[in-house]
Structure formats: C-alpha cells, structure tokens
Design a protein around this motif. Structure first.
Motif, PDB file in Angstrom:
ATOM      1  N   LEU A  81     -20.587  15.925  25.956  1.00  0.00           N
ATOM      2  CA  LEU A  81     -19.762  16.757  25.089  1.00  0.00           C
ATOM      3  C   LEU A  81     -18.331  16.245  25.029  1.00  0.00           C
ATOM      4  O   LEU A  81     -17.717  16.193  23.960  1.00  0.00           O
ATOM      5  N   ALA A  82     -17.807  15.841  26.190  1.00  0.00           N
ATOM      6  CA  ALA A  82     -16.443  15.294  26.210  1.00  0.00           C
ATOM      7  C   ALA A  82     -16.380  14.008  25.396  1.00  0.00           C
ATOM      8  O   ALA A  82     -15.398  13.746  24.690  1.00  0.00           O
ATOM      9  N   GLU A  83     -17.434  13.198  25.487  1.00  0.00           N
ATOM     10  CA  GLU A  83     -17.473  11.955  24.718  1.00  0.00           C
ATOM     11  C   GLU A  83     -17.441  12.243  23.219  1.00  0.00           C
ATOM     12  O   GLU A  83     -16.698  11.605  22.462  1.00  0.00           O
ATOM     13  N   VAL A  84     -18.252  13.232  22.788  1.00  0.00           N
ATOM     14  CA  VAL A  84     -18.295  13.578  21.358  1.00  0.00           C
ATOM     15  C   VAL A  84     -16.974  14.175  20.907  1.00  0.00           C
ATOM     16  O   VAL A  84     -16.424  13.814  19.867  1.00  0.00           O
ATOM     17  N   GLU A  85     -16.441  15.106  21.692  1.00  0.00           N
ATOM     18  CA  GLU A  85     -15.185  15.753  21.306  1.00  0.00           C
ATOM     19  C   GLU A  85     -14.034  14.756  21.311  1.00  0.00           C
ATOM     20  O   GLU A  85     -13.068  14.912  20.570  1.00  0.00           O
ATOM     21  N   GLY A  86     -14.131  13.743  22.160  1.00  0.00           N
ATOM     22  CA  GLY A  86     -13.085  12.720  22.166  1.00  0.00           C
ATOM     23  C   GLY A  86     -13.144  11.832  20.950  1.00  0.00           C
ATOM     24  O   GLY A  86     -12.144  11.262  20.531  1.00  0.00           O
ATOM     25  N   ARG A  87     -14.337  11.675  20.353  1.00  0.00           N
ATOM     26  CA  ARG A  87     -14.485  10.808  19.185  1.00  0.00           C
ATOM     27  C   ARG A  87     -14.296  11.545  17.877  1.00  0.00           C
ATOM     28  O   ARG A  87     -13.905  10.963  16.886  1.00  0.00           O
ATOM     29  N   LEU A  88     -14.620  12.841  17.845  1.00  0.00           N
ATOM     30  CA  LEU A  88     -14.664  13.553  16.566  1.00  0.00           C
ATOM     31  C   LEU A  88     -13.346  13.574  15.808  1.00  0.00           C
ATOM     32  O   LEU A  88     -13.313  13.260  14.634  1.00  0.00           O
ATOM     33  N   PRO A  89     -12.208  13.978  16.429  1.00  0.00           N
ATOM     34  CA  PRO A  89     -10.991  14.142  15.616  1.00  0.00           C
ATOM     35  C   PRO A  89     -10.527  12.850  14.962  1.00  0.00           C
ATOM     36  O   PRO A  89     -10.267  12.805  13.770  1.00  0.00           O
ATOM     37  N   ALA A  90     -10.398  11.755  15.747  1.00  0.00           N
ATOM     38  CA  ALA A  90      -9.866  10.516  15.206  1.00  0.00           C
ATOM     39  C   ALA A  90     -10.924   9.685  14.505  1.00  0.00           C
ATOM     40  O   ALA A  90     -10.612   8.883  13.645  1.00  0.00           O
ATOM     41  N   ARG A  91     -12.200   9.918  14.852  1.00  0.00           N
ATOM     42  CA  ARG A  91     -13.325   9.174  14.297  1.00  0.00           C
ATOM     43  C   ARG A  91     -13.087   7.661  14.331  1.00  0.00           C
ATOM     44  O   ARG A  91     -13.106   6.989  13.294  1.00  0.00           O
ATOM     45  N   PRO A  92     -12.763   7.107  15.510  1.00  0.00           N
ATOM     46  CA  PRO A  92     -12.547   5.646  15.559  1.00  0.00           C
ATOM     47  C   PRO A  92     -13.864   4.913  15.413  1.00  0.00           C
ATOM     48  O   PRO A  92     -14.916   5.422  15.746  1.00  0.00           O
ATOM     49  N   GLU A  93     -13.781   3.699  14.883  1.00  0.00           N
ATOM     50  CA  GLU A  93     -14.971   2.863  14.777  1.00  0.00           C
ATOM     51  C   GLU A  93     -15.323   2.345  16.176  1.00  0.00           C
ATOM     52  O   GLU A  93     -14.459   1.812  16.896  1.00  0.00           O
ATOM     53  N   GLN A  94     -16.561   2.536  16.579  1.00  0.00           N
ATOM     54  CA  GLN A  94     -16.982   2.099  17.908  1.00  0.00           C
ATOM     55  C   GLN A  94     -17.295   0.601  17.872  1.00  0.00           C
ATOM     56  O   GLN A  94     -18.098   0.157  17.044  1.00  0.00           O
TER      57      GLN A  94
END
Length: 619
Positions: free
Chosen positions: A471-484
C-alpha cells in the motif's frame, strides 16, 4: 317500551326476528374473517415484494447499494417490510378481538335464545292446557243441565198422567232430582275451573309472557350493542397502527431526502478511477517529407536495454492510450474484473505469470521451443485463471483500484487481529479465574488455545505488514505517477550489449493496460536446445499477408509481444482474431504481437514473400 306488553301476541315473529339478528352477527363475523385474510395476503405479498428486490448477499448487487439512491431504495424496502408487519398486526388483532370474541358470543347467544323461547313455549302450552280444562268443564256443565231439564220434564209428564203408578212417578222424581244435583255440581266445577283459568290467563299475559319477552328484548339489545362495539373495535384496530405506518412512510420520505447526487457522483469516481493519466497529445506527422525508419533493429534493442525511448516519442504520448484498446472478454471473465489492463493476449502472452518465475527464453522461436518444457504447469495455471485467482498484491488492477483493494485488505486483517486479541484476552481472564479457583477448571487446558491465538495474531501482523508495504508503494507512486525504470537482469544486459533481442521483458505501464511490476530477482538462464527444439527450427515461417505502420510507440513488456516505434513499417503475418492483437514481423528472427489499435494495417493478398525487403514495402 316493552316487548312483553306491546308484542304479547307476536311470539312467532319475535322468534324469527331474533334468528335474523344472529344471522346478521354471523355474517359480520364472516366479513371480518375475510378482511383478516386479505390483510394477511397483502402483508405476505408486500414481504415477498420487499424480499424480491433485496440485494443478494455476496453478490454484485450488494456492492451497488453503497450509493445514496440505492441505500434509499433499500431503506424503502425495509420500511415496506415493517409496513407489511403492521397489516399482520391488524389481522391478528381483528382475529382475536372481533372474530374470536364474536364467535364465542354467538354460541352463548344461541343458547340463551333457545332457553327463552323454550320458556315461552312452555307457558303457552300451560295456558292451552288450562283452556282445554275449562272447555271440558263447560261442556260437562252444559250436558248436565240439559239432562236435568229432560229429567224434570219427564217427571212432570209422569206426575200429570193418571194412568201412571205412584211408584213410576216417584222414580221419575228421584231421577229429576239426581240430574239437578249433577247439574249443580257441574256448575260449581265449571265456575271453579273458569276462575282458575282466568287467573292463569292473567298471569300468563301479564307476568310470564312479559318476563320472557323482556329477556328476549334484552338479549337482542345486547346483540345490537355488541355488534356496534365490534364495528368500533374494527376501526380502532386500524387506527392503532396508523402512527406506526405513518412512521414507516416518514422514514421512506427521510430516505428519499437523503439521496445526494453529488455524493453518488463522487462514489462513481472512487469506484472506477484507475489512477492513470489521460493520453497525451499526438505528434504531427509531416507526410511531405520522405518516410524513414526511426528505429533500426539494433537501435530498438539498445533503446530497450537503456530503458529509454527516442526523443520524438514524448513521454506524454508514451503508454497512455490503453483506454482505447479493445477489451478481452475472455480474460475479464476468467479473472472476474473489467480493468483495462486485462486484454486478450496471445497464447505466449497468457503464460507470462508462470514463465516469469521460470528460466526465460529470449526470442519468439525459442519461446515456442520453451513451451514444451512448461506444459506440466499449464493445467495449474489455467485452473488458477478459471477460479479467479489473482495476484496477492492486486497488481492486476489499476493503481487507484489497487490502492483501494489493498486498504480494504489491511482493514480486514486489522479486524481479524482485533478479534483474535479479544479472544486471547477472554481466555487469559478465564485462565486467571481457573488459577484462583482450581475447582472451576484446569488452567493448563487453555494454554494450547492461547498459543494458537498468539501464532494466529503473529501471522496476521506479518500479513498486515506485507500489505501495508504494498500500500505504501502504491500510495508513493500514485500522486506523482513517475515512470518506473525497467530493471534488467545481468544476463539480459549482456544479451542487449551483443545486440540480441529478447521478447521476455519486465512488465511496466503500457498502452495495452499492463502495469509496472518488479522483475523477479532470479537470474535468467537460457534453456539448452534439445532434439525436440529442432522440430520447431524446421518449421516454415508464416507468410506475410500485408504490411502495417505503427501509429504509436509500443513497448512490448510481456512475452510474445514485440516493441515497435512510432512510424515504423513492419510485416503483418496474422490478422486480429477479435482479441485486439495483430501478429507482425520485423525480420526473419523477430516477430510478435502488438495491439491492433496501435498499427494501421495494409493487407495485400499477393504479398506472400517473407524475405521481401522492408524498404520495398516502405515504398
């Protein structure tokens, strides 16, 4: 006003009238009974109606009742159920207070009426007997008087006749005297009988009959009062439930007023928001300039190895067009989801889940050879799809939906932990009681259960930590939506440096709806060729059936797919079979699937030569 004095001679009519009154009462009882049956039937139909439209447990309908409009409808169904209950109350009260009571009263009324009219008939029979006695005494008196007159006339005749002897005259005189005496006795008896009859008759018409008729009148008046009270009760039973029915209607109105269209609209956003950004602008294609290949066979491989794309394919348009790709109904059915990333994939693509954990194969032909080594796992994987088993971390969902699912899982695990802790606390208290009072139980008997609860709590906490990490991983990615960035293994980088293309890459967010996922850390390894593999080497390549132009850049991240660059021209070797994918070939050793919506196909039935140079096709 008394029936005894006014209707002293209407015994038969009173008997008919009272019987009619009982019939009326029985008719009213039948009416109330049918009314109760109607109420029960109506209540049953209302309950069935409410039950029919209630959401089924553990179904999709139950999830739809989170909106205010559907919750209001559910409240209406519940209130209708209570409304039906009030009609059942009406039926029960009418049955007990009216039907039951009146039925018992009718039986008592019939017995009382029978008793009164029996007494009346008995009094009539008595007066009739007295009348008959009077008539008999009167006839006897009349007969004796006539006999006395005849005896007197005969005596006078015999006394006047000189030829009659004195003895005959004396005999006639004695006979006349006897007859006169009998007449006097009959007269006295008749007089006595007459007086007695007059007395009985007076008592009959002024005492007995009035009393009996008075009782009948009182009985009839009680019947009338009773039926009036029953009618009043009939209305009161309805009136008693009106406040509750009104409350039900008020609750329905309240539920209707609670409908919030703005809230429902927000809930639709929360339910279906994927977390992806809209597709970016499409670059202008200048057809006035000669078309040229933007990516060569080696440059495509290098770009994939470096994890970068050509500058002309801006990040805005890269991997953003997945909402427009044709959905795959089969995968949606198997996985039980409608998310845009689950589109129908070719056979090799479907095996991606289990092939990522096995030695990877780095070209399409090697992939076909490697399928023979993975047939053992095929049955397990297919049944896993059919049974709807998805990744434990919900990585098959869009980011926003994945976040919601992970949060729900964390909340569920926390509730389970709380339940286990409550059970442990209760057992601990029980153990303390057993320790203080050994006669109540053995304290050692709960130790095993306490140990089990401790282990369960520890397992649940580990699960919570695992899901909270995701969940922390998803919430960390959601706002900025960086390309992995794509993470390549050492073997892959070595292959990339030598210019060998691999069709088995890590998955990331792409227009085909797939998402970024951490690649397995295990080292990829090549599968040595076997005699079985040589069978595939001897296969004739599929002939080309046309050409296609890549409209958008597609990064083939899954096995069985192939990466293409915007504007690149390729061969078409297999049309779209309705699953949203087209099979293409770049050269003799590099082919795979791309989304049909990403290419513009030019079919040419005469183009069968697989070795035709691509430059000629470009012309």
């Amino acid at each position: 006003m008394s029936w005894g004095t006014e209707l002293w001679d209407q015994f038969d009519n009173l008997e008919k009238h009272t019987q009619w009154g009982i019939d009326v009462l029985e008719k009213y009882i039948k009416f109330v009974k049918e009314r109760t049956e109607i109420e029960l039937s109506y209540a049953k139909q209302l309950r069935n109606l409410s039950k029919k439209y209630q959401p089924k447990k553990n179904s999709k309908e139950e999830e739809e009742y989170r909106y205010t409009s559907t919750r209001a409808f559910l409240a209406t169904l519940n209130e209708m159920n209570d409304y039906a209950g009030q009609h059942e109350v009406i039926s029960e009260n009418m049955t007990s207070l009216i039907t039951g009571e009146l039925t018992r009263y009718v039986q008592e009324l019939k017995q009382e009426r029978k008793s009164h009219f029996h007494d009346g008939r008995k009094a009539q029979q008595h007066i009739e007997t007295c009348w008959k006695q009077l008539e008999a005494s009167k006839r006897r008196f009349e007969r004796d008087c006539k006999e006395a007159d005849r005896a007197q006339q005969y005596f006078e005749k015999m006394d006047a006749d000189i030829n009659v002897t004195k003895a005959d005259v004396e005999k006639a005189r004695q006979q006349a005297q006897l007859r006169h005496q009998m007449a006097e006795d009959s007269k006295a008896e008749y007089s006595s009988t007459l007086q007695k009859f007059n007395s009985e008759q007076h008592e009959h018409y002024y005492t007995h009959i009035p009393n009996i008729f008075q009782k009948i009148q009182e009985m009839e008046e009680r019947r009338i009062v009773r039926i009036g009270e029953s009618m009043k009760t009939f209305a009161e039973v309805d009136r008693q439930v009106i406040p509750i029915i009104g409350k039900c209607l008020d609750e329905i109105t309240k539920a209707a007023e609670s409908v919030d269209h703005k809230n429902d609209s927000q809930m639709v956003i929360e339910a279906f928001k994927s977390g992806f950004e809209p597709p970016g602008d499409i670059d202008f294609e200048d057809f006035t300039q000669p078309m040229k290949r933007t990516v060569s066979e080696s440059s495509l491989s290098n770009s994939r190895g470096d994890g970068k794309s050509e500058p002309k394919f801006g990040s805005k348009s890269k991997g953003k067009l997945w909402p427009f790709i044709k959905k795959n109904k089969i995968i949606e059915t198997l996985l039980g989801t409608k998310s845009p990333k689950q589109q129908k994939e070719p056979l090799s693509h479907r095996f991606n889940e289990f092939m990522t954990s096995k030695p990877k194969i780095h070209c399409f032909r090697s992939l076909k050879r490697g399928l023979s080594l993975k047939l053992i796992n095929l049955n397990t994987q297919v049944w896993s799809l059919i049974e709807g088993a998805g990744p434990e971390d919900f990585s098959n969902l869009p980011p926003e939906q994945r976040r919601k699912k992970l949060q729900q899982k964390v909340d569920e695990l926390n509730r389970d932990i709380q339940k286990e802790m409550d059970s442990r606390d209760a057992l601990t208290k029980m153990k303390d009681v057993y320790v203080k009072n050994p006669q109540m139980g053995d304290a050692a008997s709960v130790d095993h259960r306490l140990a089990e609860l401790g282990q369960n709590i520890e397992k649940l906490r580990l699960e919570v930590q695992k899901f909270e990490g995701w969940l922390a991983e998803v919430e960390g990615r959601l706002p900025a939506r960086p390309e992995q960035p794509r993470r390549q293994s050492g073997v892959y980088e070595a292959q990339n440096a030598s210019g060998v293309n691999s069709c088995a890459q890590d998955r990331e967010s792409s227009p085909d709806g797939s998402y970024t996922e951490e690649q397995s850390q295990e080292t990829e390894m090549k599968v040595p060729a076997t005699d079985f593999d040589d069978e595939f080497d001897d296969e004739e390549p599929l002939p080309t059936i046309g050409t296609c132009k890549a409209l958008y850049t597609f990064e083939g991240q899954n096995e069985g797919t192939i990466s293409v660059a915007e504007g690149e021209m390729l061969y078409v070797i297999e049309e779209d079979k309705g699953d949203g994918w087209t099979r293409i070939r770049r050269n003799e050793d590099e082919e795979g699937y791309v989304p049909t919506s990403y290419v513009e196909v030019y079919l040419d039935k005469n183009a069968k030569d697989v070795h035709k140079p691509l430059q000629k096709i470009s012309e």
